[in-house]
Scaffold this motif. Sequence first.
Motif, PDB file in Angstrom:
ATOM      1  N   ARG A 151       0.856  -1.179   0.000  1.00  0.00           N
ATOM      2  CA  ARG A 151       0.000   0.000   0.000  1.00  0.00           C
ATOM      3  C   ARG A 151       0.892   1.230   0.000  1.00  0.00           C
ATOM      4  O   ARG A 151       1.989   1.223   0.559  1.00  0.00           O
ATOM      5  CB  ARG A 151      -0.908   0.038   1.247  1.00  0.00           C
ATOM      6  N   ILE A 152       0.432   2.296  -0.596  1.00  0.00           N
ATOM      7  CA  ILE A 152       1.106   3.586  -0.536  1.00  0.00           C
ATOM      8  C   ILE A 152       0.517   4.367   0.634  1.00  0.00           C
ATOM      9  O   ILE A 152      -0.705   4.427   0.782  1.00  0.00           O
ATOM     10  CB  ILE A 152       0.926   4.365  -1.847  1.00  0.00           C
ATOM     11  N   ARG A 153       1.380   4.937   1.470  1.00  0.00           N
ATOM     12  CA  ARG A 153       0.909   5.725   2.614  1.00  0.00           C
ATOM     13  C   ARG A 153       1.347   7.181   2.467  1.00  0.00           C
ATOM     14  O   ARG A 153       2.493   7.464   2.111  1.00  0.00           O
ATOM     15  CB  ARG A 153       1.446   5.188   3.934  1.00  0.00           C
ATOM     16  N   ALA A 154       0.430   8.093   2.770  1.00  0.00           N
ATOM     17  CA  ALA A 154       0.732   9.524   2.853  1.00  0.00           C
ATOM     18  C   ALA A 154       0.139  10.051   4.146  1.00  0.00           C
ATOM     19  O   ALA A 154      -1.028   9.785   4.444  1.00  0.00           O
ATOM     20  CB  ALA A 154       0.147  10.275   1.657  1.00  0.00           C
ATOM     21  N   GLU A 155       0.940  10.774   4.938  1.00  0.00           N
ATOM     22  CA  GLU A 155       0.436  11.289   6.203  1.00  0.00           C
ATOM     23  C   GLU A 155       1.129  12.591   6.572  1.00  0.00           C
ATOM     24  O   GLU A 155       2.191  12.929   6.042  1.00  0.00           O
ATOM     25  CB  GLU A 155       0.604  10.255   7.319  1.00  0.00           C
ATOM     26  N   VAL A 156       0.502  13.306   7.495  1.00  0.00           N
ATOM     27  CA  VAL A 156       1.056  14.548   8.040  1.00  0.00           C
ATOM     28  C   VAL A 156       1.003  14.441   9.554  1.00  0.00           C
ATOM     29  O   VAL A 156      -0.036  14.111  10.124  1.00  0.00           O
ATOM     30  CB  VAL A 156       0.263  15.788   7.569  1.00  0.00           C
ATOM     31  N   ASN A 157       2.140  14.716  10.214  1.00  0.00           N
ATOM     32  CA  ASN A 157       2.226  14.665  11.669  1.00  0.00           C
ATOM     33  C   ASN A 157       2.673  16.009  12.223  1.00  0.00           C
ATOM     34  O   ASN A 157       3.222  16.843  11.502  1.00  0.00           O
ATOM     35  CB  ASN A 157       3.232  13.587  12.109  1.00  0.00           C
ATOM     36  N   THR A 158       2.455  16.188  13.526  1.00  0.00           N
ATOM     37  CA  THR A 158       2.927  17.387  14.198  1.00  0.00           C
ATOM     38  C   THR A 158       3.436  17.012  15.584  1.00  0.00           C
ATOM     39  O   THR A 158       3.023  15.995  16.158  1.00  0.00           O
ATOM     40  CB  THR A 158       1.823  18.453  14.299  1.00  0.00           C
ATOM     41  N   TYR A 159       4.332  17.816  16.122  1.00  0.00           N
ATOM     42  CA  TYR A 159       4.992  17.545  17.394  1.00  0.00           C
ATOM     43  C   TYR A 159       4.488  18.514  18.459  1.00  0.00           C
ATOM     44  O   TYR A 159       4.396  19.726  18.198  1.00  0.00           O
ATOM     45  CB  TYR A 159       6.501  17.707  17.203  1.00  0.00           C
ATOM     46  N   GLY A 160       4.166  17.978  19.653  1.00  0.00           N
ATOM     47  CA  GLY A 160       3.722  18.836  20.739  1.00  0.00           C
ATOM     48  C   GLY A 160       2.420  19.546  20.387  1.00  0.00           C
ATOM     49  O   GLY A 160       1.522  18.978  19.765  1.00  0.00           O
ATOM     50  N   ASP A 161       2.328  20.808  20.781  1.00  0.00           N
ATOM     51  CA  ASP A 161       1.136  21.604  20.519  1.00  0.00           C
ATOM     52  C   ASP A 161       1.241  22.256  19.150  1.00  0.00           C
ATOM     53  O   ASP A 161       1.327  23.463  19.016  1.00  0.00           O
ATOM     54  CB  ASP A 161       0.973  22.660  21.620  1.00  0.00           C
ATOM     55  N   PHE A 162       1.281  21.407  18.109  1.00  0.00           N
ATOM     56  CA  PHE A 162       1.360  21.847  16.721  1.00  0.00           C
ATOM     57  C   PHE A 162       2.585  22.740  16.488  1.00  0.00           C
ATOM     58  O   PHE A 162       2.489  23.798  15.875  1.00  0.00           O
ATOM     59  CB  PHE A 162       0.066  22.562  16.307  1.00  0.00           C
ATOM     60  N   HIS A 163       3.762  22.256  16.956  1.00  0.00           N
ATOM     61  CA  HIS A 163       4.986  23.020  16.806  1.00  0.00           C
ATOM     62  C   HIS A 163       5.922  22.442  15.754  1.00  0.00           C
ATOM     63  O   HIS A 163       7.093  22.814  15.697  1.00  0.00           O
ATOM     64  CB  HIS A 163       5.718  23.126  18.145  1.00  0.00           C
ATOM     65  N   SER A 164       5.423  21.521  14.941  1.00  0.00           N
ATOM     66  CA  SER A 164       6.197  21.072  13.783  1.00  0.00           C
ATOM     67  C   SER A 164       5.227  20.674  12.680  1.00  0.00           C
ATOM     68  O   SER A 164       4.048  20.407  12.922  1.00  0.00           O
ATOM     69  CB  SER A 164       7.117  19.896  14.139  1.00  0.00           C
ATOM     70  N   PHE A 165       5.765  20.618  11.469  1.00  0.00           N
ATOM     71  CA  PHE A 165       5.000  20.194  10.293  1.00  0.00           C
ATOM     72  C   PHE A 165       5.818  19.098   9.634  1.00  0.00           C
ATOM     73  O   PHE A 165       6.981  19.310   9.259  1.00  0.00           O
ATOM     74  CB  PHE A 165       4.784  21.367   9.345  1.00  0.00           C
ATOM     75  N   ARG A 166       5.217  17.891   9.487  1.00  0.00           N
ATOM     76  CA  ARG A 166       5.983  16.716   9.066  1.00  0.00           C
ATOM     77  C   ARG A 166       5.214  15.898   8.032  1.00  0.00           C
ATOM     78  O   ARG A 166       4.560  14.909   8.353  1.00  0.00           O
ATOM     79  CB  ARG A 166       6.287  15.856  10.294  1.00  0.00           C
ATOM     80  N   PRO A 167       5.268  16.260   6.758  1.00  0.00           N
ATOM     81  CA  PRO A 167       4.651  15.443   5.712  1.00  0.00           C
ATOM     82  C   PRO A 167       5.566  14.273   5.343  1.00  0.00           C
ATOM     83  O   PRO A 167       6.777  14.443   5.189  1.00  0.00           O
ATOM     84  CB  PRO A 167       4.500  16.426   4.544  1.00  0.00           C
ATOM     85  N   MET A 168       4.973  13.084   5.199  1.00  0.00           N
ATOM     86  CA  MET A 168       5.735  11.872   4.875  1.00  0.00           C
ATOM     87  C   MET A 168       4.962  11.051   3.843  1.00  0.00           C
ATOM     88  O   MET A 168       3.731  11.057   3.809  1.00  0.00           O
ATOM     89  CB  MET A 168       5.967  11.024   6.126  1.00  0.00           C
ATOM     90  N   MET A 169       5.710  10.302   3.025  1.00  0.00           N
ATOM     91  CA  MET A 169       5.078   9.415   2.051  1.00  0.00           C
ATOM     92  C   MET A 169       5.974   8.211   1.831  1.00  0.00           C
ATOM     93  O   MET A 169       7.211   8.326   1.862  1.00  0.00           O
ATOM     94  CB  MET A 169       4.826  10.138   0.728  1.00  0.00           C
ATOM     95  N   GLY A 170       5.358   7.025   1.654  1.00  0.00           N
ATOM     96  CA  GLY A 170       6.175   5.832   1.460  1.00  0.00           C
ATOM     97  C   GLY A 170       5.344   4.628   1.096  1.00  0.00           C
ATOM     98  O   GLY A 170       4.181   4.732   0.700  1.00  0.00           O
ATOM     99  N   VAL A 171       5.960   3.443   1.250  1.00  0.00           N
ATOM    100  CA  VAL A 171       5.341   2.183   0.857  1.00  0.00           C
ATOM    101  C   VAL A 171       5.247   1.275   2.082  1.00  0.00           C
ATOM    102  O   VAL A 171       6.228   1.105   2.819  1.00  0.00           O
ATOM    103  CB  VAL A 171       6.158   1.498  -0.246  1.00  0.00           C
ATOM    104  N   ILE A 172       4.062   0.700   2.277  1.00  0.00           N
ATOM    105  CA  ILE A 172       3.806  -0.242   3.367  1.00  0.00           C
ATOM    106  C   ILE A 172       3.652  -1.647   2.775  1.00  0.00           C
ATOM    107  O   ILE A 172       2.933  -1.824   1.779  1.00  0.00           O
ATOM    108  CB  ILE A 172       2.520   0.128   4.125  1.00  0.00           C
ATOM    109  N   THR A 173       4.318  -2.619   3.368  1.00  0.00           N
ATOM    110  CA  THR A 173       4.135  -4.028   2.984  1.00  0.00           C
ATOM    111  C   THR A 173       3.344  -4.724   4.080  1.00  0.00           C
ATOM    112  O   THR A 173       3.809  -4.806   5.215  1.00  0.00           O
ATOM    113  CB  THR A 173       5.494  -4.735   2.807  1.00  0.00           C
ATOM    114  N   HIS A 174       2.158  -5.187   3.756  1.00  0.00           N
ATOM    115  CA  HIS A 174       1.316  -5.851   4.750  1.00  0.00           C
ATOM    116  C   HIS A 174       1.187  -7.325   4.430  1.00  0.00           C
ATOM    117  O   HIS A 174       1.270  -7.749   3.271  1.00  0.00           O
ATOM    118  CB  HIS A 174      -0.068  -5.183   4.838  1.00  0.00           C
ATOM    119  N   PHE A 175       1.008  -8.147   5.453  1.00  0.00           N
ATOM    120  CA  PHE A 175       0.945  -9.591   5.239  1.00  0.00           C
ATOM    121  C   PHE A 175       0.161 -10.261   6.361  1.00  0.00           C
ATOM    122  O   PHE A 175      -0.322  -9.586   7.269  1.00  0.00           O
ATOM    123  CB  PHE A 175       2.346 -10.183   5.155  1.00  0.00           C
TER     124      PHE A 175
END
Length: 212
Positions: free
Chosen positions: A188-212
């Motif tokens: 599966r292809i994954r795309a997500e956005v995370n933040t640290y603490g009280d919204f003090h960072s911006f962290r977009p990430m994208m990659g590949v997940i192998t599930h089984f």
Amino acid sequence: MLKLKLAAAALAVFAAAPAVAQDTAAPAGTETAPDGTKAFGIEPYVGVMGGWEQFDNEPNHGIPRALNANGSLRNNYRLAGALVQGIAGVNVPLGPVFVGVEGSVAKGVSGNIDWEYGAAGRFGVRAGDSGMFYGKVGYQWVDFDHYSTYSTGNRNKKNYNDMTYGIGTEFGPKDIGLKGITGNAGFRIRAEVNTYGDFHSFRPMMGVITHF
């Protein structure tokens, strides 16, 4: 603005849950998840992702500003950088919804982020063939590369930690027109956005997940 967007997206995920549940209803004993797998079970996975994280250069979230000896802001020191991340976790499908846990390790490949470690719980809805929309909450440890600040009197401290939050989506090959070649296990292809603490960072990430 980021806080409002993340909150709105999270509300949309949970608002969609009843509709998905209704659309995927089946006679008792024959329930399946939207991707055709059993409605209840365990799905382990591993993955590799890449992205970027930018921290606020502000003193109000536990990470002090990078300052020169005279107290001026070090303009050449950015609390940001590109990341390569490995993750491993387990999903537990519960009909059209799912819960899960995962751990992650990320290495900074540019900028002043050295290592990041995290653990989080995930929850969301399954949609389409192997698709899912989710929210996540957990804890993150950040190790900055040669971080120092003259303003605090502690020039050696470079490790910080706080809560982390995020939203994301995953979709499998059939969802993008590849005829469902993964079956019940694959990529599966994954795309997500995370933040640290009280919204003090911006962290977009994208990659590949192998599930089984």
